[in-house]
Design an enzyme around this catalytic site. Sequence first.
Site, PDB file in Angstrom:
ATOM      1  N   ILE A  13     -10.344  -2.152  -2.430  1.00 27.69           N
ATOM      2  CA  ILE A  13     -11.432  -1.544  -3.198  1.00 27.69           C
ATOM      3  C   ILE A  13     -11.067  -0.164  -3.725  1.00 27.69           C
ATOM      4  CG2 ILE A  13     -13.283  -2.808  -2.046  1.00 27.69           C
ATOM      5  CD1 ILE A  13     -13.743  -0.307  -0.362  1.00 27.69           C
ATOM      6  N   VAL A  17      -5.762   4.619  -3.916  1.00 33.24           N
ATOM      7  CA  VAL A  17      -5.824   5.371  -5.166  1.00 33.24           C
ATOM      8  C   VAL A  17      -6.795   6.539  -5.022  1.00 33.24           C
ATOM      9  CG1 VAL A  17      -6.291   5.242  -7.638  1.00 33.24           C
ATOM     10  CG2 VAL A  17      -5.194   3.330  -6.496  1.00 33.24           C
ATOM     11  N   LYS A  37      -0.990   7.421   6.971  1.00 34.36           N
ATOM     12  CA  LYS A  37      -1.422   6.025   6.992  1.00 34.36           C
ATOM     13  C   LYS A  37      -1.359   5.547   8.430  1.00 34.36           C
ATOM     14  CE  LYS A  37      -2.588   1.993   5.251  1.00 34.36           C
ATOM     15  NZ  LYS A  37      -3.865   1.769   4.537  1.00 34.36           N
TER      16      LYS A  37
END
Length: 236
Positions: A13, A17, A37
């Site tokens: 979703i 970005v 991450k």
Amino acid sequence: MTVLVITGTGTEIGKTVTTAAVAATALASGRTVAVLKAAQTGLRPDERGDAAECARLAGGVTTAELARYPEPLAPATAARRAGLAPVRPHEIAEAAAQLATEHDLVLVEGAGGLLVRFDDKGGTLADAAELLAAPVLVVASAGLGTLNFTELTARELRSRRLDLLGMVIGNWPDAPDLAARCNVADLPEVAGAPLLGALPAGSGALAPADFRAAAPGWLAAELGGTWDGVAFRERV
């Protein structure tokens, strides 16, 4: 704000970005940025992960990845199937805290949604956010179904007394349908938190220089940008 946890209402979703846009905006203001991450799934060791993609789009960020598993599954399941050690919430929190000693802003990107399990004990990104006492940014989709997922995420954050900074629409369509247009007004109501931006569809495919130039215009002042939520709502 030194550490910001970025989660989503689901997969694919726009979390990565959006993380890159927040990073690019912070870099443009002169801040040093690290992207952590927590766990990367579904990629081989030689493939570019989400943290590296943030660096490609945003520019000079420090990147860190705690674990990588080959199958595109929830981290706990992927770790178990690969016979590899899982990532635990305290490890995420410790890594973020260490990065925060050397950077103005640390962005912790989760995997999937807030309660996706990282280990066999049921540890989640929400647990890591609690350990960090960090605010959480939720990336939501634009269309039909997003209100339910967003409200469930917001309720979980409130039940843990975590600070929901706001939401960003991770993939705003070129031609929004009725549901997407209505959701611009409804998302803040169901979440009890402001809408802090909307990234145009295809933003991640822009050339890095164009992405960095445009990113502040996609995010509200709370995230260092210039996006005007009132004007956006009136326009759509």
